[in-house]
Design a protein around this motif. Sequence first.
Motif, PDB file in Angstrom:
ATOM      1  N   ASP A 175       0.843  -1.195   0.000  1.00 63.89           N
ATOM      2  CA  ASP A 175       0.000   0.000   0.000  1.00 63.89           C
ATOM      3  C   ASP A 175       0.880   1.248   0.000  1.00 63.89           C
ATOM      4  O   ASP A 175       1.672   1.460   0.927  1.00 63.89           O
ATOM      5  CB  ASP A 175      -0.887   0.037   1.247  1.00 63.89           C
ATOM      6  N   PHE A 178      -1.357   6.933  -1.308  1.00 63.43           N
ATOM      7  CA  PHE A 178      -2.706   6.692  -0.803  1.00 63.43           C
ATOM      8  C   PHE A 178      -3.801   7.326  -1.645  1.00 63.43           C
ATOM      9  O   PHE A 178      -4.934   6.842  -1.663  1.00 63.43           O
ATOM     10  CB  PHE A 178      -2.811   7.194   0.638  1.00 63.43           C
ATOM     11  N   TYR A 182      -6.312   4.270  -2.013  1.00 65.44           N
ATOM     12  CA  TYR A 182      -7.445   4.365  -1.082  1.00 65.44           C
ATOM     13  C   TYR A 182      -8.522   5.345  -1.551  1.00 65.44           C
ATOM     14  O   TYR A 182      -9.714   5.055  -1.464  1.00 65.44           O
ATOM     15  CB  TYR A 182      -6.972   4.801   0.308  1.00 65.44           C
ATOM     16  N   ILE A 224     -12.035  -0.166   4.075  1.00 67.24           N
ATOM     17  CA  ILE A 224     -11.972   1.233   4.506  1.00 67.24           C
ATOM     18  C   ILE A 224     -12.123   1.352   6.012  1.00 67.24           C
ATOM     19  O   ILE A 224     -11.415   2.140   6.658  1.00 67.24           O
ATOM     20  CB  ILE A 224     -13.038   2.069   3.758  1.00 67.24           C
ATOM     21  N   MET A 227      -8.820   0.293   7.557  1.00 68.58           N
ATOM     22  CA  MET A 227      -7.785   1.321   7.470  1.00 68.58           C
ATOM     23  C   MET A 227      -8.059   2.466   8.448  1.00 68.58           C
ATOM     24  O   MET A 227      -7.150   2.992   9.093  1.00 68.58           O
ATOM     25  CB  MET A 227      -7.690   1.881   6.046  1.00 68.58           C
ATOM     26  N   TRP A 258      -4.292  10.037   7.519  1.00 64.54           N
ATOM     27  CA  TRP A 258      -3.975   8.894   6.657  1.00 64.54           C
ATOM     28  C   TRP A 258      -2.703   9.176   5.857  1.00 64.54           C
ATOM     29  O   TRP A 258      -1.808   8.331   5.782  1.00 64.54           O
ATOM     30  CB  TRP A 258      -5.133   8.627   5.696  1.00 64.54           C
ATOM     31  N   TRP A 290      -5.572  -1.773  -7.341  1.00 63.79           N
ATOM     32  CA  TRP A 290      -5.476  -0.602  -6.452  1.00 63.79           C
ATOM     33  C   TRP A 290      -4.319   0.308  -6.862  1.00 63.79           C
ATOM     34  O   TRP A 290      -3.885   1.134  -6.073  1.00 63.79           O
ATOM     35  CB  TRP A 290      -5.331  -1.063  -4.997  1.00 63.79           C
TER      36      TRP A 290
END
Length: 342
Positions: A175, A178, A182, A224, A227, A258, A290
């Motif tokens: 990840d 972001f 996300y 979500i 996270m 975040w 993603w």
Amino acid sequence: MLPWSADFAGRLEEHAVSSELLRGNPLKDPHERPLLVYVPPGYDDEPDRRYPSVYVITGFTGHVGIWRNRMPYRQPFPETADAVFASGEAPPAIVVFVDAWTAHGGSQYVDSPGTGKYHSYICDEVVPWVDARYRTLDAPEHRAISGKSSGGYGAMITPMLRPDLFGALATHAGDALFEYCYLTEFPKCVRHLRRYGGDIMRWWDDFNGRVSFTKPEDMELLNILGMAVCYSAREDGTPELPFDPVTGVLRPEVWDRWLAWDPVRMVPERAEAMRSQRAIWIDGGTRDEWFLDIGAQAFHRALLDNGVPEDVIHFELFEAGHGGIDYRYPLALSWLCKRIAP
């Protein structure tokens, strides 16, 4: 390829670690956690020899038991790791499979008031536990961490935060960046939450009262919420979403929390820690759902821009999506072991 377990040239040992740091955690998850430790062929034959170690962490929703899952025509990673050492392809190492599962799907390997002290658990409890019971080389230049997806994320940030422990890493589609991995999920979640009056905890109660993943919104909302409980939980543990669940409008003060955990943005602040690394493996599939291939590129560039020598980095993109890339794990393991061997 046989569809059942293979014989090991080395040995995979099962343990349970009782964690004081996870005792009484906010989600009431078990504080006693399973731990798998692989020792390579010849470990018992040379009682004075010490070995480098590689810590392996799972992706979101993963727990240590998944390493024994068998896919058609694929061997589990402990077996492919064993083959790496049995063939002499890489110097022998101890491989540690860590469990950091939570009721919300994962811990992102950070300390959070929403989940518990999972970063500290790995660094201050698991590593010393292993070093006390196995003949490891207790130095960061001989200790690596590796993972995919959320595990790849943990592999990126853990050496940044604890370069005194970890001197090498491998991140597979971790990840990063972001706003791509996300942010694009937020409007999907707003649509899903219309069924729940904009209240993600109403969905969570529903999810826990039925068979999981039987509704189309389950994985996206779980991701979500998972996270949020790691990156933006209040001090009382309540997760805060980085967007208005009804209008979708970003909440900058939460979203900034975040972004502070984005590995790409963390590199400049932790540049010295990253410059101390002996080996950094970065890869990802060019069709990652993603956009984690783009995150991998951005992380790679951030390292170079902040003085990490190019010769310590292996960067590679390959034709694939996010799933089915477990065949990359032994490639990175072999490369890491060559770099962290004494």
